[in-house]
Structure formats: structure tokens, C-alpha cells
Design an enzyme around this catalytic site. Structure first.
Site, PDB file in Angstrom:
ATOM      1  N   ASP A 226       0.876  -1.164   0.000  1.00  0.00           N
ATOM      2  CA  ASP A 226       0.000   0.000   0.000  1.00  0.00           C
ATOM      3  C   ASP A 226       0.922   1.225   0.000  1.00  0.00           C
ATOM      4  O   ASP A 226       2.122   1.126   0.297  1.00  0.00           O
ATOM      5  CB  ASP A 226      -0.938   0.001   1.219  1.00  0.00           C
TER       6      ASP A 226
HETATM    7  C1  BGC Z   1      -5.000   3.412   0.109  1.00  0.00           C
HETATM    8  C2  BGC Z   1      -5.089   2.470  -1.082  1.00  0.00           C
HETATM    9  C3  BGC Z   1      -4.894   3.239  -2.351  1.00  0.00           C
HETATM   10  C4  BGC Z   1      -3.554   3.940  -2.289  1.00  0.00           C
HETATM   11  C5  BGC Z   1      -3.258   4.765  -3.518  1.00  0.00           C
HETATM   12  C6  BGC Z   1      -3.734   4.223   0.078  1.00  0.00           C
HETATM   13  O1  BGC Z   1      -3.730   5.204   1.081  1.00  0.00           O
HETATM   14  O2  BGC Z   1      -5.047   2.672   1.310  1.00  0.00           O
HETATM   15  O3  BGC Z   1      -6.330   1.832  -1.092  1.00  0.00           O
HETATM   16  O4  BGC Z   1      -4.956   2.378  -3.444  1.00  0.00           O
HETATM   17  O5  BGC Z   1      -3.543   4.831  -1.176  1.00  0.00           O
HETATM   18  O6  BGC Z   1      -4.077   5.871  -3.570  1.00  0.00           O
END
Ligand code: BGC
Length: 729
Positions: A226
Site C-alpha cells: 500500500d
Molecule cells: C489506500 C489504497 C490506495 C492507495 C493509492 C492508500 O492510502 O489505502 O487503497 O490504493 O492509497 O491511492
């Protein structure tokens, strides 16, 4: 076209290390000298959100579909596959190779801030939705990304929290949806979560990434972090992470040093780099020119929104009467609440609003009612005056981004206080009211039950929500959404009420497998609206349930006995009469949505998968099916079972652990494999049930038995013989 293995051989160490981290927030590195291109990844999940500047909210306009919670409430896997295919076509047109979705985390608590972005409280429904979503996306040559693996069921301290989850709970509730989607649809990528699981960050957790994801589930795609989830870069890559996101990299040297000093091997490095090259390869080979039919996508967004809305109550004032005047109350009628906040936030191409959609059908007047969470006296006065003037009132209410978003958990399940006040005042003026709620997850409705004779949960319905509401309320389409999560009477009834969201360090999943309806139904607690529930403008009758053991197929006749066309969701729950380890009263194991014309009957067949009767047995480290009797229950919600039958299963798996000397006397007497040994030993020394010490003895661990033998009235010789017989030291 390049071959990833050949390219790998041509890369030097620096180039390999560089590939393991993004180029920037949304792109991977390519290798220019070898003609390997950079590819693009974007959020997800309910539409494509391609950033066009450094501002995350400045994204290219695209079709905004209903959020995942709404998708799951359609129970319509074919429609969700189509929706995902449409998103992927928009990805192709924008040059996006991987869509960062679907999110398949669970809903331990109704307060989970991202519950709107996840499918359901039930792992089977979540898995079925995820698997069809992935299939839809990948059918268009775009990769899907199952996220966030795993144990990411809250937003509070999401970067730091340690989710403490026992293995059975982890497997049955939180891994199962990933497993189903991986098994059935082979997603290209999986995203590791921010949080720790049982003491180890998810992105460097070899139990999660190696033992479960790779070995148990056979995942052969790429694992990315993530955004910002990589702490110890070397440990992450060492324990199973292929790609760190976002870039640019600032720790390549750490990896180079680890390779120099042997903390990480070239073999591990190569296997991670190969996954990145394979992903780029797949993206390039699947690139295609597409012409997106945005009008069709908007219509599809409306259809999904129609399919997802759940009619909770109908006092008879729905469908609306077009020939009588209608008052539409609420800011959301002109400024729709249609999506949640955070990384999934998009800019719609064509946002429909309820006011316009209603005006094209009937005589409609509007009053603002509230602005976000506030209501002024003037707004209240206007709304009440409007309610007085019209024959029918439709009042739109719901949460706002300030109450429900990525980044924090909700503090309660209630509607905003000002909205509740408005509902009461309007009802007292004109009781012919339909209340429509916009929220991404379950709400407490008891505060408004007496003032909302008809009630619809419309979720966060995407850009087509306004038009969808008009079609539903004017009866052009019969509602057919069913709750994908239970609405409890009160938050306090939820099994995680005391433990969510944990303390500063840990969040302990001590409710285990008993979440959502698995808890409420086992506990026989009244709920406001049960899992799987939703009304229609027509009604259905069920008959002739059968089960074909040879192909594990349940079949039942469903008849539309009303006078309007409508769709019914046939749900199959399994009840295990007796299991070695405790199980919920019932678990959803199959479903089908069928469209029926008035008077039409269809025989609906639902195949149960290989895990339908199984549960995770920790000491066997696998899902296992036990011999015994199972009840197959078929109905239209977890609390509305229409037909059921019993079946008998024969299994050669022994789930019971044989009692050891560390177990109790009672354990030995209960188990048919140890009972004869102990009974025989007791009989030989004349220790019987009428002995005054007998009842007390039952709780002793076998190892303690010898200590208490004199108190059992045994002679020294009898003690020796008992010790011999039982193998006690
Ligand atoms: C979120 C993800 C997301 C990523 C990119 C993160 O903070 O948890 O779900 O895909 O950011 O935006």
C-alpha cells in the site's frame, strides 16, 4: 515482445533494485535501454481515477459507479462483472494498466471508515463479488489489485495498528475472500496492507505473504505495498513483497548493501524483479485500442444503482403517484451524496441529480432542508412549509465525508442529528413520507423509525444515483437490492462494540468468526434489518427445494406472485448440526439473483463450492469438512428462510484432536477413543460415579490425577496400577 526471463538476465543489480520501487506515485520504472516501458497504476475501486496533476483530487473525469458496498447489495455478479469491464475499458483508453481494486477487507465493525469501499460483512459474498470484479477488469486486458492484504479492518492508526487475529478467524473471515478471487479469477496483483498482523507488518509478514498467499493460495502475480506501507525495505522484499509504492525510491542503497552483505540473496532479488517484469509484460501484451461508450457506462452506473438500493420499509406510499404533487427535501437532491472520501474519490463525467430526474416525471418542488450537517431555522421552516403544501414527500438524508471516509473510523452509526430533527418535523406535518438514506454502510435507524413510514437505503450510488432513485420510486423498476451487511438495532449490539478500534498498539479480533449475522443469528438477537434483507414491489413464493449430492447443487422453484416484474435474490445458508469446533448458526454459501415476470416460475439452481460445508481447523492447518448432518436453508434473508432440508455428509477427515495427558479427565471421558481406557482403569480400582470425589475429579488435567489419587481413596497399589495403565509418570 520481450521475454521477462531474458530481460532479467540482461539487467545489472542497480537496474533490478530500481524496478522494485515505483517511478512516482502512479508509475513503475521501465528500462529504457532495453525497451521496457513504464506502466501506470491508478485507484479504484469504483471507477478509474487517473491523476492529472500533483493534487490527488485533480483526476481525469470518468464514470463513477456505485461504491463496493452498493455493488455487493445488488447480489448480481453478472452485473458487477460488466461494471468492472466498463471501468477497465476506461482504463485502457487512459493508458492505465492496473486498477487498484477491488478492496476485499472485512467489516468487523459497522464503524469501519472504509466499509463503503468494501463489499460485505460476509466472506462468501465478498469473495463472489471480488472474483467477478477481477474477471470483469481483466477481461479487458487490465490488471486488478486485490487489496488490502490483510487484517486491515479499521482506519484508526491504520499505519501502526497491530491486528491480533487467531488463525481460524484470519482464514475463515479475512483470507477467504482473497482466496476465492485468487482461485477463480487469478488477479494480476495483490496489495499488502499498512497494518501489522500478529506482530509483523503485513508487507513484511512471511506468514501472510509466503505461507498463505503464495503457498496456500497459489498466488502467482505481483505483490505491491500500500502507498507508504514499506518500513524496513530489506525485510519487506526478503519476506515476500515485490514492489514498493509509491516512488520515487529513497532506499535503493539499503537493498544494495543487503545484497553485498548477504542479508538478501540474488535469488530473492531476481524472483521479485521477475514479478515486476511479468506485470509490465502482461500490461504491454494486453494493451488495446478501445472506444469507450460513456453514455452506455452512465446507463450502466444507473442500472447498478437501481439494482443496489434496498427498500427497507414500504407503508404503501411507494411507488409514488405521478399525478399528485411531490415535495423533494434535502440538499442531496441537488448536490448528490454519491461517493466516499479518500483515495477512491473521483470526478464524474455526468452527475445525475434526483431533482432533475424527478422533475422530468412529475410536478416536484424542492427545499434544501440542511446543508451538510447543519440545519438553520429558515431551512426547517421552508421544508415544513413545503411538506404542508404537497401530497407526497421524499426526504433525502445521509452521511457526509466528514462522517464517513478513508482515514478515520465513524464514531457512531447514526444519521446527522440535524437530519433526524428534519425528518421528525416533516413527518409531523405530512406523514406521507419516503425517507431515502445515502451512506456507504449500515446505519442505526431506530431514531427515525417512527417518522419514516417508507425507508430506502440508497448507499453511495455513483453518478447515476439521481436517475436511479427516480426509476425506483416512480416504480419503473422494482427495488431488488438486499443488505450486504446487517443493520443492528443499536451499535452496542455489535460484537466488536467493546474492542473496536482497539488500543494504541493492538486491535484484538476477539469476536473471532462471530461477526455480522454470524453473531446476531447465533445469539438470536433482534436486528433492525437482517443480512440479505430487502423489499420489492412484488412478492415471491418458494417451493420444491431439492439437493443433488452428486454435483452439490441446490434447486428451488421461485414464483413471482405479485403483479409487477421484479428480481429476487435466492440465498443458501448452511447450518452444521454438530461440529467439533464451534460454528455460527448459519453461513451463506450460495446465492442467485433471478428476474421474474408476474406469474412466472423459475427453477433456480445454485451450485455449492468445495468449501460449502467446511471450516478451518487450526491444528490441521486447512479447511475440512466433517461427517454429519447439515441443514440447507433457502430464503430471502438470513432471518427469512422459506425452505430447508437436511443432508448427511460422510467425510474421512478426523477434526477431533485425541486428548493428551494435558487434557482433563472429562475430556478423556467425552472422547470415544480415550473413554474406554479411563473407564476401564477407574473400574479396576473401583473408582465409580458414586464416589464423593468423582465430580471434582472431572476437571483435573490428567497429569494432576496422580497427585489426587490418595484423595480418590485409592490404595498405593491401586495408584501404581492406575499410573501404569494411563502412562502417567
Ligand atoms: C489506500 C489504497 C490506495 C492507495 C493509492 C492508500 O492510502 O489505502 O487503497 O490504493 O492509497 O491511492
Amino acid at each position: 515482445m520481450f521475454d521477462p526471463v531474458t530481460i532479467l538476465k540482461q539487467l545489472n543489480r542497480e537496474e533490478k533494485v530500481q524496478l522494485l520501487c515505483g517511478l512516482d506515485a502512479w508509475h513503475l520504472h521501465g528500462v529504457e535501454r532495453l525497451g521496457i516501458p513504464s506502466i501506470t497504476l491508478t485507484d479504484g475501486p469504483h471507477g478509474v481515477r487517473l491523476a492529472q496533476s500533483h493534487d490527488v483530487f485533480d483526476s481525469v473525469d470518468a464514470t463513477v459507479f456505485p461504491v463496493e458496498a452498493a455493488m455487493a447489495a445488488t447480489w448480481n455478479v453478472g452485473l458487477i462483472k460488466e461494471l468492472a469491464g466498463a471501468i477497465a475499458k476506461e482504463c485502457q483508453q487512459l493508458g492505465v494498466s492496473v486498477l487498484l481494486g477491488p478492496g476485499v477487507n472485512g467489516k468487523r465493525s459497522p464503524l469501519g471508515g472504509r466499509n463503503f469501499e468494501y463489499f460485505s460483512e460476509d466472506p462468501y459474498l465478498t469473495g463472489a463479488m471480488a472474483s467477478n470484479f477481477v474477471e470483469g477488469v481483466q477481461s479487458q486486458g487490465v490488471g486488478a489489485c486485490l487489496k488490502h492484504f490483510a487484517g486491515n479492518e479499521q482506519e484508526t492508526r491504520r499505519f501502526l495498528i497491530n491486528s491480533v487475529i487467531d488463525e481460524r478467524t484470519l482464514q475463515e473471515m479475512y483470507i477467504a475472500p482473497f482466496a476465492k478471487a485468487i482461485r477463480e479469477s487469478r488477479p494480476w496483483t495483490v496489495m499488502g496492507a499498512y497494518n501489522s498482523v500478529n506482530g509483523q507488518f503485513a508487507c513484511q509478514n512471511s506468514h501472510l505473504l509466503q505461507d498463505i498467499l503464495r503457498d496456500q493460495l497459489g498466488f502467482d502475480g505481483l505483490v505491491m505495498s500500500d502507498w507508504g506501507a514499506v518500513g524496513d525495505k530489506v525485510a519487506c522484499h526478503q519476506h515476500g513483497l515485490d514492489l514498493e509504492m509509491p516512488g520515487p525510491a529513497d532506499r535503493d542503497q539499503q537493498l544494495l548493501d543487503a545484497l553485498d552483505n548477504g542479508d538478501m540473496s540474488e535469488v530473492v532479488l531476481d524472483s521479485r524483479v521477475l514479478k515486476v517484469l511479468e506485470l509490465i509484460h502482461k500490461s504491454v501484451t494486453h494493451k488495446r485500442d478501445v472506444q469507450v461508450d460513456f453514455e452506455r457506462h452512465h446507463e450502466l452506473a444507473i442500472e447498478v444503482a437501481c439494482d443496489s438500493a434496498v427498500l427497507l420499509k414500504n407503508s404503501g406510499n411507494l411507488p409514488l403517484d405521478k399525478s399528485r404533487s411531490i415535495g423533494l427535501i434535502g440538499q442531496f437532491a441537488k448536490h448528490p451524496r454519491f461517493q466516499g472520501g479518500g483515495s477512491s474519490h473521483m470526478n464524474p463525467r455526468h452527475l445525475s441529480n434526483a431533482f432533475e430526474a424527478f422533475c422530468s416525471r412529475a410536478e416536484v418542488s424542492w427545499a434544501m432542508g440542511y446543508e451538510e450537517l447543519e440545519m438553520t431555522d429558515e431551512m426547517l421552516r421552508e421544508a415544513v412549509a413545503l411538506a404542508k403544501r404537497v401530497d407526497q414527500v421524499v426526504l433525502l438524508t445521509g452521511t457526509t465525508d466528514a462522517l464517513e471516509s478513508e482515514g478515520f473510523d465513524r464514531s457512531n452509526m447514526r444519521l446527522p442529528e440535524a437530519h433526524v430533527e428534519l425528518i421528525k418535523a416533516v413527518y409531523q406535518t405530512n406523514s406521507n413520507v419516503v425517507v431515502v438514506m445515502y451512506a456507504g454502510s449500515a446505519l442505526e435507524t431506530r431514531q427515525i423509525e417512527d417518522y419514516a413510514p417508507s425507508l430506502m437505503h440508497a448507499w453511495l450510488p455513483g453518478e447515476g444515483g439521481g436517475e436511479a432513485l427516480a426509476r425506483l420510486l416512480f416504480g419503473e423498476v422494482s427495488p431488488s437490492g438486499k443488505l450486504s451487511e446487517t443493520f443492528p438495532v443499536r451499535l452496542e449490539h455489535n460484537p466488536t462494540y467493546e474492542s473496536f478500534p482497539g488500543n494504541k498498539a493492538d486491535t484484538i479480533y476477539n469476536e473471532g468468526i462471530f461477526t455480522g449475522y454470524r453473531y446476531y443469528d447465533t445469539k438470536k438477537l433482534p436486528v433492525q434489518y437482517p443480512f440479505g434483507y430487502g423489499l420489492s414491489y412484488t412478492s415471491f413464493a418458494y417451493s420444491d427445494l431439492s439437493y443433488d449430492a452428486s454435483c452439490r447443487e441446490v434447486a428451488v422453484n421461485v414464483t413471482n406472485i405479485g403483479d409487477m416484474a421484479g428480481a429476487e435474490v435466492v440465498q443458501v445458508y448452511i447450518h452444521d448440526e454438530h461440529s467439533t469446533l464451534r460454528r455460527p448458526d448459519q453461513e451463506l454459501k450460495g446465492f442467485a439473483k433471478v428476474m421474474l415476470q408476474p406469474g412466472e416460475t423459475q427453477r433456480v439452481s445454485i451450485a455449492l463450492d468445495e468449501q460449502a460445508f467446511a471450516y478451518f481447523v487450526t491444528h490441521l492447518q486447512r479447511f475440512a469438512e466433517e461427517s454429519g448432518r447439515f441443514e440447507i436453508r433457502v430464503g430471502s434473508s438470513s432471518r427469512d428462510i422459506h425452505e430447508s432440508l437436511w443432508i448427511e455428509l460422510e467425510s474421512d477427515i478426523e477434526c477431533r484432536q485425541i486428548p493428551t495427558l494435558n487434557d482433563t479427565v472429562e475430556d478423556w471421558l467425552r472422547d470415544d477413543r480415550t473413554r474406554p481406557i479411563l473407564e476401564d482403569a477407574f473400574a479396576q480400582v473401583g473408582f465409580t460415579k458414586d464416589h464423593s470425589f468423582y465430580a471434582l475429579t472431572l476437571g483435573f488435567p490428567m497429569t494432576l490425577l496422580k497427585k489426587f489419587m490418595p484423595m480418590m481413596g485409592l490404595t498405593e497399589q491401586q495408584c501404581e496400577s492406575l499410573k501404569d495403565k494411563l502412562g502417567l509418570e
